[in-house]
Design a protein around this motif. Sequence first.
Motif, PDB file in Angstrom:
ATOM      1  N   ASP A 189       0.610  -1.120   0.285  1.00 20.79           N
ATOM      2  CA  ASP A 189       0.186  -0.544   0.152  1.00 20.79           C
ATOM      3  C   ASP A 189       0.665   1.231  -0.206  1.00 20.79           C
ATOM      4  OD1 ASP A 189      -2.796  -1.176   0.487  1.00 20.79           O
ATOM      5  OD2 ASP A 189      -1.427  -1.859   2.255  1.00 20.79           O
ATOM      6  N   LEU A 220       1.827   2.994  -8.729  1.00 26.63           N
ATOM      7  CA  LEU A 220       0.291   3.039  -8.402  1.00 26.63           C
ATOM      8  C   LEU A 220      -0.114   2.503  -8.940  1.00 26.63           C
ATOM      9  CD1 LEU A 220       1.069   7.097  -8.125  1.00 26.63           C
ATOM     10  CD2 LEU A 220       0.738   5.391  -5.695  1.00 26.63           C
ATOM     11  N   ARG A 225      -1.085   3.250  -3.321  1.00 23.94           N
ATOM     12  CA  ARG A 225      -1.956   4.542  -3.367  1.00 23.94           C
ATOM     13  C   ARG A 225      -0.880   5.672  -2.922  1.00 23.94           C
ATOM     14  NH1 ARG A 225      -7.507   5.339  -2.982  1.00 23.94           N
ATOM     15  NH2 ARG A 225      -8.494   3.042  -2.907  1.00 23.94           N
ATOM     16  N   TRP A 226       0.202   5.028  -2.362  1.00 17.20           N
ATOM     17  CA  TRP A 226       1.469   6.671  -1.989  1.00 17.20           C
ATOM     18  C   TRP A 226       2.689   5.908  -2.367  1.00 17.20           C
ATOM     19  CZ3 TRP A 226       2.728   8.359   3.617  1.00 17.20           C
ATOM     20  CH2 TRP A 226       2.792  10.181   3.997  1.00 17.20           C
ATOM     21  N   SER A 240       0.596  10.391  -5.255  1.00 15.51           N
ATOM     22  CA  SER A 240      -0.262   9.327  -5.054  1.00 15.51           C
ATOM     23  C   SER A 240      -0.917   9.530  -6.566  1.00 15.51           C
ATOM     24  CB  SER A 240      -1.538  10.367  -4.442  1.00 15.51           C
ATOM     25  OG  SER A 240      -1.705  11.568  -4.869  1.00 15.51           O
ATOM     26  N   ARG A 241      -2.070   8.832  -6.297  1.00 17.11           N
ATOM     27  CA  ARG A 241      -2.639   8.600  -7.436  1.00 17.11           C
ATOM     28  C   ARG A 241      -3.117   9.723  -8.437  1.00 17.11           C
ATOM     29  NH1 ARG A 241      -6.077   2.873  -6.396  1.00 17.11           N
ATOM     30  NH2 ARG A 241      -3.944   1.355  -6.000  1.00 17.11           N
ATOM     31  N   TRP A 282      -6.832   4.411   4.697  1.00 18.51           N
ATOM     32  CA  TRP A 282      -5.584   4.685   4.353  1.00 18.51           C
ATOM     33  C   TRP A 282      -6.312   5.269   3.102  1.00 18.51           C
ATOM     34  CZ3 TRP A 282      -0.807   5.140   3.960  1.00 18.51           C
ATOM     35  CH2 TRP A 282       0.023   5.109   2.950  1.00 18.51           C
ATOM     36  N   PRO A 283      -7.558   5.124   2.313  1.00 18.45           N
ATOM     37  CA  PRO A 283      -7.689   6.453   1.701  1.00 18.45           C
ATOM     38  C   PRO A 283      -7.804   7.879   2.303  1.00 18.45           C
ATOM     39  CG  PRO A 283      -8.496   4.626   1.349  1.00 18.45           C
ATOM     40  CD  PRO A 283      -8.233   4.480   2.424  1.00 18.45           C
ATOM     41  N   VAL A 286      -4.556   9.322   1.931  1.00 18.67           N
ATOM     42  CA  VAL A 286      -3.682  10.032   1.029  1.00 18.67           C
ATOM     43  C   VAL A 286      -3.908  10.940   1.123  1.00 18.67           C
ATOM     44  CG1 VAL A 286      -2.732   8.531  -0.810  1.00 18.67           C
ATOM     45  CG2 VAL A 286      -2.796   7.705   0.551  1.00 18.67           C
TER      46      VAL A 286
END
Length: 334
Positions: A189, A220, A225-226, A240-241, A282-283, A286
């Motif tokens: 992740d 990614l 995500r990071w 990040s994305r 987490w989402p 980020v």
Amino acid sequence: MRKIVCFGEALIDFLAQPGIEPDAPRNFVQYAGGAPANVAVALARLGARSCFVGMIGRDMFGDFIVDSLQHAGVDTAFVVRTDQAKTALAFVALDAEGERSFSFYRPPSADLLFRAEHFQAQCFEGTATFHVCSNSLTESGIAEATLEGMRRARAAGALVSIDLNLRPMLWPADANPLPRLWQALHAADLVKLARNELEYLAAGFGGGEAGERAVVRQVLAGAARWLVVTDGAAPIRWFSRDAAGELEGFRVTAVDTTAAGDAFVAGLLFRMAERGIDAAQWPAFVADHEAIDDALRFAAAVGALAVTRHGAFAAMPSREQVRQLMAAQNVKES
């Protein structure tokens, strides 16, 4: 705070010291080390619930490592001891700027004998983050154990973190590390790379800036995500994305950079754990650029302090020392 589990190698760093006289032989001083073990110790020094998992030889060096981990406050309940191989050794020399060069005495060594069946289910219970590096990917058996640990951690609801920490000299001369490296990178992740590691991966995409952009896209495109990229005293970059940024580090005089990256990673994981970040949060983390900057500033302070001291375990700072450095350089914690 939920626990952070660090998996992989623990070894002895023999740090070269100049002789008292110009023509005297060098001395080598014993320090406990190994990238994931360094992260575990740094986390414990900061005040986290830290756990190290790996296989260590049943020898005097293994005893020293286990004692050092426990003295630092690291949980060693899931460490496996073996008589089948000795504890790995690394001889480290420093240049005038504290940059290091290594000579490893590793295969065959105890850490490489850890297998998936050595994991205990309790290791993953209540874990916020499971952290690995690429030194446990160098041979097929330990590589599969590493990837299985990452899978089990994710299934238990933990974040999965990898610091590539690439040491090409640890890989067999006829081996191409890239397939296993990418397999692990895609399973994490959070990915941390040093600048030279980004360049190494970029060479597979033609190199240069275009190659580096391709690496970012490829990282990614997996679970990550990071992506965080460090480059010594240069600004830290992150991706990040849907965003990217950079952050200045701290001004210190380096004497030994042996564990700088491990200290940085520990600071990052500690700050995330303080915020209660696990897979579920987490989402949102980020997407919060202020939270990202705060975590990176804290991590940079931990890494900066580590390079001002010799050794690996011995170089890791306390939470109060990090606070003092940040205050001295007018950096506020949020």
